[in-house]
Scaffold this motif. Structure first.
Motif, short mmCIF file in Angstrom:
data_model
loop_
_atom_site.label_atom_id
_atom_site.label_comp_id
_atom_site.label_asym_id
_atom_site.label_seq_id
_atom_site.Cartn_x
_atom_site.Cartn_y
_atom_site.Cartn_z
N ARG A 38 0.96 -1.14 -0.20
CA ARG A 38 -0.14 0.13 0.21
C ARG A 38 0.81 0.96 -0.04
O ARG A 38 2.07 1.37 0.46
CB ARG A 38 -1.13 -0.10 1.22
CG ARG A 38 -0.25 0.28 2.60
CD ARG A 38 -1.32 0.18 3.64
NE ARG A 38 -0.92 0.51 5.01
CZ ARG A 38 -1.50 0.73 6.24
NH1 ARG A 38 -2.61 0.14 6.14
NH2 ARG A 38 -0.86 0.99 7.13
N THR A 40 0.31 5.04 1.39
CA THR A 40 -0.46 5.67 2.34
C THR A 40 0.06 7.17 2.18
O THR A 40 1.33 7.18 1.89
CB THR A 40 -0.67 5.23 3.75
OG1 THR A 40 0.71 5.09 4.20
CG2 THR A 40 -1.19 4.06 3.88
N VAL A 48 2.01 -5.03 2.81
CA VAL A 48 0.87 -5.30 3.90
C VAL A 48 0.67 -6.62 4.34
O VAL A 48 0.76 -7.21 5.15
CB VAL A 48 -0.29 -4.70 3.11
CG1 VAL A 48 -1.66 -5.09 4.12
CG2 VAL A 48 -0.21 -3.11 2.77
N VAL A 63 -0.51 -4.34 10.79
CA VAL A 63 -1.66 -5.21 10.71
C VAL A 63 -2.32 -5.56 11.99
O VAL A 63 -3.43 -5.50 11.98
CB VAL A 63 -1.37 -6.28 9.61
CG1 VAL A 63 -2.57 -7.27 9.52
CG2 VAL A 63 -1.06 -5.91 8.16
N MET A 82 -9.88 -7.25 4.85
CA MET A 82 -9.48 -6.38 5.85
C MET A 82 -10.48 -6.09 6.97
O MET A 82 -11.66 -5.67 6.63
CB MET A 82 -8.92 -5.13 5.25
CG MET A 82 -7.80 -5.29 4.22
SD MET A 82 -7.22 -3.70 3.67
CE MET A 82 -8.44 -3.10 2.67
N LEU A 85 -10.71 -1.64 10.19
CA LEU A 85 -10.01 -0.52 9.41
C LEU A 85 -9.93 0.86 10.18
O LEU A 85 -10.90 1.25 10.91
CB LEU A 85 -10.52 -0.42 8.12
CG LEU A 85 -10.21 -1.70 7.08
CD1 LEU A 85 -11.32 -1.41 5.87
CD2 LEU A 85 -8.94 -1.24 6.80
N ASP A 89 -5.26 3.26 7.56
CA ASP A 89 -5.34 2.29 6.54
C ASP A 89 -5.55 3.11 5.13
O ASP A 89 -5.50 2.43 4.18
CB ASP A 89 -6.25 1.25 6.68
CG ASP A 89 -5.80 0.39 8.07
OD1 ASP A 89 -6.72 0.22 8.88
OD2 ASP A 89 -4.56 0.03 8.07
N TYR A 93 -3.94 0.40 -2.55
CA TYR A 93 -3.43 -1.06 -2.36
C TYR A 93 -3.15 -1.65 -3.73
O TYR A 93 -4.02 -1.47 -4.47
CB TYR A 93 -4.51 -1.73 -1.49
CG TYR A 93 -4.55 -1.32 -0.01
CD1 TYR A 93 -5.09 0.04 0.54
CD2 TYR A 93 -4.19 -2.00 0.98
CE1 TYR A 93 -5.18 0.45 1.42
CE2 TYR A 93 -4.24 -1.63 2.31
CZ TYR A 93 -4.67 -0.55 2.62
OH TYR A 93 -4.66 -0.05 3.97
#
Length: 115
Positions: A38, A40, A48, A63, A82, A85, A89, A93
């Motif tokens: 991912r 961010t 991830v 995680v 997932m 969340l 997050d 992705y």
């Protein structure tokens, strides 16, 4: 030719869940480990979750038991479930093999988590 098609992203509230799916070409999926990365805001792309052919799974430290990765070797797909969340997050992705190639990435799928 490398093909990576990610889907399943969306917008959820804190505590929500999403399931991401990826279909990869055989030259990616033949790797021992495939999984999710991912990007961010303000950070470099990070791993991830990875799923190896021997069913061993690895997760990023952030995680903390909230995600689950699985792969289907017959369909060349890798899925990321997932749960729980949080806004940290939020990001794009991507799926790929490990180690990831420098210049072969798909479009990714956007995940947005609001508080």
């Amino acid at each position: 030719q490398v093909q990576l098609v990610e889907s399943g992203g969306g917008s959820v509230q804190t505590g929500g869940s999403l399931t991401l799916s990826c279909t990869a070409s055989s030259n990616i999926f033949s790797a021992d480990a495939v999984g999710w990365y991912r990007q961010t805001p303000g950070k470099q792309r990070q791993m991830v979750a990875l799923a190896q052919l021997n069913r061993v799974k690895s997760y990023g430290a952030f995680v903390k038991g909230r995600f689950y990765v699985s792969r289907d070797n017959l369909k060349n797909t890798v899925t990321l479930q997932m749960d729980n969340l949080n806004p940290e997050d939020t990001g794009i992705y991507y799926c790929n093999k490990w180690p990831p190639p420098a210049d072969s990435w798909g479009q990714g799928t956007q995940v947005t988590v609001s508080s």
